[in-house]
Write an enzyme that holds these catalytic residues in place. Structure first.
Site, PDB file in Angstrom:
ATOM      1  N   ASP A   1       0.828  -1.213   0.000  1.00 10.95           N
ATOM      2  CA  ASP A   1       0.000   0.000   0.000  1.00 10.95           C
ATOM      3  C   ASP A   1       0.864   1.266   0.000  1.00 10.95           C
ATOM      4  O   ASP A   1       2.005   1.248   0.472  1.00 10.95           O
ATOM      5  CB  ASP A   1      -0.907  -0.017   1.240  1.00 10.95           C
ATOM      6  CG  ASP A   1      -2.029   1.003   1.146  1.00 10.95           C
ATOM      7  OD1 ASP A   1      -2.385   1.406   0.019  1.00 10.95           O
ATOM      8  OD2 ASP A   1      -2.548   1.407   2.199  1.00 10.95           O
TER       9      ASP A   1
ATOM     10  N   TRP B   1       2.488   8.130  -2.388  1.00  6.87           N
ATOM     11  CA  TRP B   1       3.906   8.389  -2.670  1.00  6.87           C
ATOM     12  C   TRP B   1       4.029   9.276  -3.911  1.00  6.87           C
ATOM     13  O   TRP B   1       4.792  10.249  -3.923  1.00  6.87           O
ATOM     14  CB  TRP B   1       4.632   7.064  -2.886  1.00  6.87           C
ATOM     15  CG  TRP B   1       6.100   7.194  -3.181  1.00  6.87           C
ATOM     16  CD1 TRP B   1       7.119   7.208  -2.270  1.00  6.87           C
ATOM     17  CD2 TRP B   1       6.709   7.343  -4.481  1.00  6.87           C
ATOM     18  NE1 TRP B   1       8.326   7.351  -2.918  1.00  6.87           N
ATOM     19  CE2 TRP B   1       8.101   7.437  -4.272  1.00  6.87           C
ATOM     20  CE3 TRP B   1       6.215   7.405  -5.782  1.00  6.87           C
ATOM     21  CZ2 TRP B   1       9.007   7.589  -5.330  1.00  6.87           C
ATOM     22  CZ3 TRP B   1       7.113   7.562  -6.835  1.00  6.87           C
ATOM     23  CH2 TRP B   1       8.497   7.649  -6.598  1.00  6.87           C
TER      24      TRP B   1
ATOM     25  N   HIS C   1       2.809   3.320  -8.789  1.00  8.09           N
ATOM     26  CA  HIS C   1       2.716   1.879  -9.071  1.00  8.09           C
ATOM     27  C   HIS C   1       3.963   1.416  -9.836  1.00  8.09           C
ATOM     28  O   HIS C   1       4.480   0.322  -9.608  1.00  8.09           O
ATOM     29  CB  HIS C   1       1.462   1.584  -9.890  1.00  8.09           C
ATOM     30  CG  HIS C   1       0.181   1.914  -9.178  1.00  8.09           C
ATOM     31  ND1 HIS C   1      -0.075   1.517  -7.891  1.00  8.09           N
ATOM     32  CD2 HIS C   1      -0.917   2.627  -9.564  1.00  8.09           C
ATOM     33  CE1 HIS C   1      -1.272   1.946  -7.515  1.00  8.09           C
ATOM     34  NE2 HIS C   1      -1.802   2.637  -8.514  1.00  8.09           N
TER      35      HIS C   1
ATOM     36  N   ARG D   1     -11.589   1.553  -9.369  1.00 10.73           N
ATOM     37  CA  ARG D   1     -10.707   2.721  -9.571  1.00 10.73           C
ATOM     38  C   ARG D   1     -10.903   3.310 -10.972  1.00 10.73           C
ATOM     39  O   ARG D   1     -11.436   2.630 -11.861  1.00 10.73           O
ATOM     40  CB  ARG D   1      -9.250   2.296  -9.378  1.00 10.73           C
ATOM     41  CG  ARG D   1      -8.982   1.951  -7.932  1.00 10.73           C
ATOM     42  CD  ARG D   1      -7.522   1.990  -7.599  1.00 10.73           C
ATOM     43  NE  ARG D   1      -7.370   1.800  -6.166  1.00 10.73           N
ATOM     44  CZ  ARG D   1      -6.248   1.960  -5.492  1.00 10.73           C
ATOM     45  NH1 ARG D   1      -5.151   2.305  -6.127  1.00 10.73           N
ATOM     46  NH2 ARG D   1      -6.208   1.785  -4.195  1.00 10.73           N
TER      47      ARG D   1
ATOM     48  N   LEU E   1      11.441 -20.303  -4.475  1.00 16.42           N
ATOM     49  CA  LEU E   1      10.470 -19.357  -3.898  1.00 16.42           C
ATOM     50  C   LEU E   1       9.147 -19.476  -4.634  1.00 16.42           C
ATOM     51  O   LEU E   1       9.098 -19.387  -5.863  1.00 16.42           O
ATOM     52  CB  LEU E   1      10.991 -17.915  -4.042  1.00 16.42           C
ATOM     53  CG  LEU E   1      10.037 -16.814  -3.566  1.00 16.42           C
ATOM     54  CD1 LEU E   1       9.934 -16.796  -2.042  1.00 16.42           C
ATOM     55  CD2 LEU E   1      10.497 -15.440  -4.064  1.00 16.42           C
TER      56      LEU E   1
ATOM     57  N   ARG F   1       2.041  -4.909   6.024  1.00 17.92           N
ATOM     58  CA  ARG F   1       1.311  -3.904   5.249  1.00 17.92           C
ATOM     59  C   ARG F   1       2.126  -2.620   5.274  1.00 17.92           C
ATOM     60  O   ARG F   1       2.443  -2.109   6.354  1.00 17.92           O
ATOM     61  CB  ARG F   1      -0.079  -3.637   5.835  1.00 17.92           C
ATOM     62  CG  ARG F   1      -0.816  -2.591   4.997  1.00 17.92           C
ATOM     63  CD  ARG F   1      -2.226  -2.310   5.453  1.00 17.92           C
ATOM     64  NE  ARG F   1      -2.852  -1.400   4.508  1.00 17.92           N
ATOM     65  CZ  ARG F   1      -4.075  -1.495   4.032  1.00 17.92           C
ATOM     66  NH1 ARG F   1      -4.847  -2.479   4.412  1.00 17.92           N
ATOM     67  NH2 ARG F   1      -4.555  -0.618   3.169  1.00 17.92           N
TER      68      ARG F   1
ATOM     69  N   SER G   1      -8.074  -5.060   4.648  1.00 19.25           N
ATOM     70  CA  SER G   1      -8.597  -4.767   3.310  1.00 19.25           C
ATOM     71  C   SER G   1      -8.970  -6.029   2.516  1.00 19.25           C
ATOM     72  O   SER G   1      -8.593  -6.173   1.354  1.00 19.25           O
ATOM     73  CB  SER G   1      -7.580  -3.941   2.509  1.00 19.25           C
ATOM     74  OG  SER G   1      -7.335  -2.714   3.154  1.00 19.25           O
TER      75      SER G   1
HETATM   76  C1  FPP Z   1      -2.027  -0.007  -3.335  1.00 17.66           C
HETATM   77  O1  FPP Z   1      -1.538   1.323  -3.290  1.00 17.66           O
HETATM   78  C2  FPP Z   1      -1.416  -0.717  -4.438  1.00 17.66           C
HETATM   79  C3  FPP Z   1      -2.086  -1.249  -5.478  1.00 17.66           C
HETATM   80  C4  FPP Z   1      -3.562  -1.179  -5.620  1.00 17.66           C
HETATM   81  C5  FPP Z   1      -1.375  -1.913  -6.592  1.00 17.66           C
HETATM   82  C6  FPP Z   1      -0.087  -2.598  -6.261  1.00 17.66           C
HETATM   83  C7  FPP Z   1       0.624  -2.851  -7.535  1.00 17.66           C
HETATM   84  C8  FPP Z   1       1.962  -2.795  -7.731  1.00 17.66           C
HETATM   85  C9  FPP Z   1       2.937  -2.602  -6.660  1.00 17.66           C
HETATM   86  C10 FPP Z   1       2.522  -2.938  -9.104  1.00 17.66           C
HETATM   87  C11 FPP Z   1       2.140  -4.152  -9.896  1.00 17.66           C
HETATM   88  C12 FPP Z   1       2.472  -5.427  -9.236  1.00 17.66           C
HETATM   89  C13 FPP Z   1       3.242  -6.420  -9.734  1.00 17.66           C
HETATM   90  C14 FPP Z   1       3.283  -7.707  -9.018  1.00 17.66           C
HETATM   91  C15 FPP Z   1       4.061  -6.285 -10.932  1.00 17.66           C
HETATM   92  P1  FPP Z   1      -2.574   2.526  -3.454  1.00 17.66           P
HETATM   93  O2  FPP Z   1      -2.606   2.926  -4.871  1.00 17.66           O
HETATM   94  O3  FPP Z   1      -3.895   2.147  -2.880  1.00 17.66           O
HETATM   95  O4  FPP Z   1      -1.881   3.627  -2.576  1.00 17.66           O
HETATM   96  P2  FPP Z   1      -2.603   4.822  -1.794  1.00 17.66           P
HETATM   97  O5  FPP Z   1      -3.280   4.197  -0.605  1.00 17.66           O
HETATM   98  O6  FPP Z   1      -1.456   5.682  -1.410  1.00 17.66           O
HETATM   99  O7  FPP Z   1      -3.554   5.467  -2.753  1.00 17.66           O
END
Ligand code: FPP
Length: 255
Positions: free
Chosen positions: A20, A25, A37, A71, A131, A188, A196
């Site tokens: 998260d 960020w 992302h 989203r 892994l 987390r 969540s």
């Molecule tokens: C939550 O942060 C994160 C996600 C919904 C997506 C996670 C995806 C990646 C790290 C990249 C793709 C993954 C792989 C395995 C290649 P958020 O966007 O909800 O953050 P916020 O709470 O700051 O809005």
């Protein structure tokens, strides 16, 4: 994976991560959310590389929840694109590092081109053993439990099993994670302290670790600290400290 009294230095570990904080960020830097992302993908690469040396034999990453479909469309398609390019570009390295890929979630909801790349990666990494990397995609814990209940009910109705046969083991065998050990540690990132809808059944006895760093800043050193903190914890699984000490003593004396 480790059972009561077996939280030893080298016990194999299953770590689950809620990645998260990507959006915040990016926003803090005046960047579009997708850049968070994108940075997050770099951390996925780093964490997957670092995991085996810490005794991690299974890693389950929450990459896209069943709720994330709500989203904005450009963020959803951006995430699908990142996933596809990660699986394409990293496949050789995943193989070289002995990573076996699996996916949990309603994968039928994913775009066909993503499913194709995923299936190819799962097939190609099928023989690797160092892994196990589970990607939770279009995943939701409640949905998974309801789906399992439906499958079990259908098996009862067609006479394959009787209601009395339903126990925790049988129920677990109908989840997306069938046959896999439960996570030992949930991390987390991003400062929030909630599950969540992630692995609601499987996290029953996991140790929880909430880290303030957003996922784009969660590097190998952060993972090492989380695992070191976990290794110091006493996992009692409903028993007393004394029982755990006696079991540990007995098992190390016997081994
Ligand atoms: C939550 O942060 C994160 C996600 C919904 C997506 C996670 C995806 C990646 C790290 C990249 C793709 C993954 C792989 C395995 C290649 P958020 O966007 O909800 O953050 P916020 O709470 O700051 O809005």
């Amino acid at each position: 994976m480790a059972s009561a009294g077996e939280n030893r230095e080298n016990a194999p570990l299953h770590v689950a991560i809620i990645m998260d904080g990507n959006g915040r960020w990016a926003t803090r830097r005046g960047l579009p959310r997708i850049m968070g992302h994108k940075k997050g993908v770099e951390r996925v690469r780093e964490i997957v590389r670092a995991a085996p040396a810490l005794g991690i034999t299974a890693l389950t990453l929450y990459a896209f929840s069943s709720e994330n479909w709500r989203r904005p469309a450009d963020e959803v398609s951006g995430l699908m694109g990142l996933l596809k390019s990660f699986l394409t570009r990293e496949l050789d390295e995943l193989c070289a590092n002995g990573v076996r890929l699996a996916v949990i979630g309603e994968t039928e909801r994913l775009p066909a081109d993503v499913r194709e790349v995923l299936d190819a990666a799962i097939t190609r990494t099928g023989g690797n053993r160092r892994l196990k990397l589970n990607l939770a995609l279009s995943y939701g814990g409640r949905g998974e439990i309801v789906h399992a209940a439906r499958r079990i009910a259908a098996r009862c109705l067609n006479g394959e099993i009787a209601p009395e046969d339903i126990g925790e083991e049988l129920f677990s065998a109908h989840l997306h994670t069938a046959g896999q050990p439960d996570p030992d540690l949930l991390i987390r990132t991003g400062g929030e302290q909630r599950l969540s809808n992630f692995l609601l059944w499987q996290l029953s006895y996991a140790e929880l670790c909430f880290v303030p760093a957003p996922w784009p800043e969660f590097d190998a050193g952060e993972l090492e600290r989380a695992v070191a903190d976990f290794r110091k914890r006493e996992r009692r699984f409903g028993m007393t400290s004394e029982q755990i000490r006696n079991r540990t003593g007995a098992s190390s004396a016997g081994s």
